[in-house]
Design a protein around this motif. Structure first.
Motif, short mmCIF file in Angstrom:
data_model
loop_
_atom_site.label_atom_id
_atom_site.label_comp_id
_atom_site.label_asym_id
_atom_site.label_seq_id
_atom_site.Cartn_x
_atom_site.Cartn_y
_atom_site.Cartn_z
N UNK A 53 88.31 81.85 73.57
CA UNK A 53 87.37 82.93 73.87
C UNK A 53 85.96 82.39 74.07
N UNK A 54 85.58 81.39 73.26
CA UNK A 54 84.23 80.80 73.37
C UNK A 54 83.94 80.31 74.78
N UNK A 55 84.98 79.73 75.41
CA UNK A 55 84.80 79.12 76.71
C UNK A 55 84.43 80.09 77.81
N UNK A 56 84.79 81.35 77.64
CA UNK A 56 84.42 82.34 78.66
C UNK A 56 82.91 82.51 78.72
N UNK A 57 82.24 82.39 77.57
CA UNK A 57 80.77 82.47 77.55
C UNK A 57 80.14 81.18 78.07
N UNK A 58 80.78 80.07 77.80
CA UNK A 58 80.20 78.79 78.17
C UNK A 58 80.21 78.55 79.68
N UNK A 59 81.23 79.05 80.36
CA UNK A 59 81.35 78.76 81.78
C UNK A 59 81.08 79.91 82.73
N UNK A 91 79.36 83.00 82.77
CA UNK A 91 78.08 83.62 83.13
C UNK A 91 77.22 82.77 84.06
N UNK A 92 77.18 81.45 83.86
CA UNK A 92 76.37 80.62 84.76
C UNK A 92 77.00 80.57 86.14
N UNK A 93 78.30 80.56 86.20
CA UNK A 93 79.04 80.63 87.47
C UNK A 93 78.71 81.94 88.19
N UNK A 94 78.75 83.04 87.45
CA UNK A 94 78.47 84.35 88.03
C UNK A 94 77.03 84.47 88.51
N UNK A 137 78.27 90.92 88.80
CA UNK A 137 79.46 91.08 89.62
C UNK A 137 79.31 92.24 90.60
N UNK A 138 79.65 92.02 91.88
CA UNK A 138 79.57 93.12 92.85
C UNK A 138 80.51 94.27 92.45
N UNK A 139 79.99 95.46 92.47
CA UNK A 139 80.80 96.61 92.04
C UNK A 139 81.94 96.92 92.99
N UNK A 140 81.84 96.43 94.22
CA UNK A 140 82.91 96.68 95.17
C UNK A 140 83.98 95.58 95.16
N UNK A 141 83.85 94.63 94.25
CA UNK A 141 84.87 93.60 94.17
C UNK A 141 86.17 94.18 93.61
N UNK A 142 87.29 93.68 94.08
CA UNK A 142 88.59 94.25 93.73
C UNK A 142 88.90 94.15 92.23
N UNK A 143 88.27 93.22 91.53
CA UNK A 143 88.54 93.05 90.10
C UNK A 143 87.48 93.69 89.20
N UNK A 144 86.50 94.34 89.80
CA UNK A 144 85.44 94.93 88.98
C UNK A 144 86.01 95.95 87.99
N UNK A 197 80.05 87.47 77.17
CA UNK A 197 80.38 86.94 78.50
C UNK A 197 80.78 88.05 79.46
N UNK A 198 81.56 88.99 78.99
CA UNK A 198 81.96 90.11 79.84
C UNK A 198 80.74 90.90 80.33
N UNK A 199 79.85 91.22 79.41
CA UNK A 199 78.66 91.99 79.78
C UNK A 199 77.75 91.19 80.71
N UNK A 200 77.56 89.91 80.39
CA UNK A 200 76.68 89.08 81.22
C UNK A 200 77.24 88.89 82.62
N UNK A 201 78.54 88.74 82.75
CA UNK A 201 79.15 88.59 84.07
C UNK A 201 79.08 89.89 84.85
#
Length: 452
Positions: free
Chosen positions: A181-187, A189-192, A280-287, A272-276
């Protein structure tokens, strides 16, 4: 009788209201920055006297990022910005092509996701220096954040095709085929943030990158979410028979998962979820999928919030009656994690949950009526339970933080992921003024201060 009860209870209510008003009059983000954000903090129990002379690390990066966000909210505090810029420059070479370690080599170790999140400071530094006309430093910062994003997207080890969770980022090279779970925050948000800031010119790659980011969350949520408990197990391995995954559950329905729900791991995940979703574009298929996951996490953490304090325990599904069993964990003829320490209210997780709830409601990701009261109660609990006046009278300390926690690898069989480990493990000690608590408290405070 009713009149007597009113006269008895009223003074206590007045005192409580007065205390909250006094707390709300303090700018707690600034107070913590000036107590410990600019220096005098610990990174995984390593003491740092000054931020601007601290090496590259996800903990120092968290503190630096929180200090920088405080400057953004209170721009008159120019010394905050200068301290973060000095930290950034110390850990970057002349042209921005290498993040530096203390020996002058690269601080980005092969497939180590913890080495990446400190780079989030470079977005703000890039923008600010560009506005000032300092194109040389702006170019360095842009190159640095490009390097970090590209290192993750193109060079980081992933779970291979043919295995469950294919495409998921390894937490570290020493933890093959494992997602924590930690890794989702580490990678992520900066990617997003990179995609939102710089990636829109190439529409095909932009869309593919968001698919990739969403894949990380959808994979780990599918594998670690327990719908009965409404919580996520700390980690999951796609190869549970591997010796580095000795800590995994070997039985259905959670094959490959660790055994417990660790608070700070879930805190990193929630944040991480909130930061991403901020980017994240709201029209993306996974939003919609990401929004659903975030709300599941929020609902579960609300369920396990301590009613009295408004805070959360180190092990989320238990209260203070749970203790390490005194017998330890028996692994390959050795005994580890002997102790009888009790479960405890933990500061860093409580702070980062509060941050995620407040930011999520501010952005419209979470329902305000359902979750803002959760966060406000938690914030008042943080001030009461975790903050202490420093003996010098000028500063505050933050206490009751878990120093660190992890799982394996094979060469470290003490990190079992059991109740005994999270409460009595050799690296899972309770400390104060740990950067993971300082940074998350500042972030929670900044969100709370926006409510005023």
């Amino acid at each position: 009788m009713k009149k007597y009860l009113i006269l008895t209870v009223l003074p206590f209510l007045l005192v409580a209201c007065s205390q909250q008003q006094d707390n709300d009059a303090v700018i707690w983000s600034q107070r913590m920055v000036e107590s410990h954000g600019l220096g005098d903090f610990y990174c995984n129990r390593h003491y740092q006297s000054k931020l601007d002379s601290t090496g590259w690390d996800y903990v120092s990066g968290l503190v630096a990022g929180a200090v920088l966000e405080t400057w953004e909210q209170y721009p008159e505090k120019t010394e905050y910005y200068e301290s973060v810029k000095a930290f950034a420059d110390l850990n970057l070479n002349e042209d921005g092509s290498m993040i530096l370690n203390s020996k002058g080599g690269s601080a980005l170790r092969p497939s180590n996701i913890d080495d990446l999140p400190a780079g989030r400071i470079y977005f703000t530094l890039y923008k600010e220096e560009l506005q000032k006309g300092n194109t040389k430093d702006a170019a360095r910062y842009r190159k640095a954040v490009d390097l970090i994003r590209n290192t993750l997207k193109y060079n980081h080890s992933r779970i291979a095709e043919g295995l469950p969770g294919a495409g998921g980022f390894f937490h570290k090279a020493i933890y093959p085929n494992q997602m924590w779970l930690d890794g989702l925050y580490m990678g992520s948000p900066i990617y997003a943030q990179w995609e939102s800031t710089f990636g829109k010119d190439n529409s095909v790659e932009y869309s593919a990158s968001w698919d990739d980011i969403a894949l990380q969350f959808k994979t780990i949520h599918q594998k670690t979410y327990d719908p009965e408990k409404q919580l996520n197990y700390h980690a999951w391995s796609a190869t549970p028979a591997d010796s580095n995954s000795f800590w995994t559950n070997k039985q259905e329905p959670f094959v490959g998962c660790s055994q417990e729900f660790w608070a700070r791991g879930m805190g990193w995940y929630f944040a991480a979820l909130v930061d991403v979703l901020e980017f994240m574009p709201r029209d993306h298929s996974s939003y919609a999928d990401m929004l659903k996951i975030t709300n599941q996490v929020a609902a579960g953490l609300k369920r396990w919030q301590d009613d009295e304090s408004g805070l959360w325990y180190q092990l989320l599904q238990y209260d203070a009656n749970m203790t390490a069993d005194g017998q330890g964990d028996h692994i390959a003829g050795e005994i580890y994690n002997i102790g009888d320490e009790a479960n405890y209210l933990e500061s860093s997780a409580s702070c980062i949950f509060t941050y995620a709830y407040l930011k999520g409601t501010r952005l419209g990701i979470l329902d305000k009526e359902s979750y803002r009261p959760v966060a406000e109660k938690a914030y008042q609990g943080i001030l009461k339970e975790f903050l202490r006046e420093n003996p010098d009278g000028d500063r505050i300390d933050i206490v009751k933080s878990c120093a660190s926690a992890g799982l394996g690898p094979a060469k470290d069989p003490s990190r079992t992921g059991t109740i005994n480990y999270y409460l009595a493990g050799k690296d899972v000690t309770v400390v104060e003024n740990e950067g993971k608590a300082i940074g998350t408290f500042i972030l929670a405070s900044l969100e709370y201060e926006q409510l005023k």
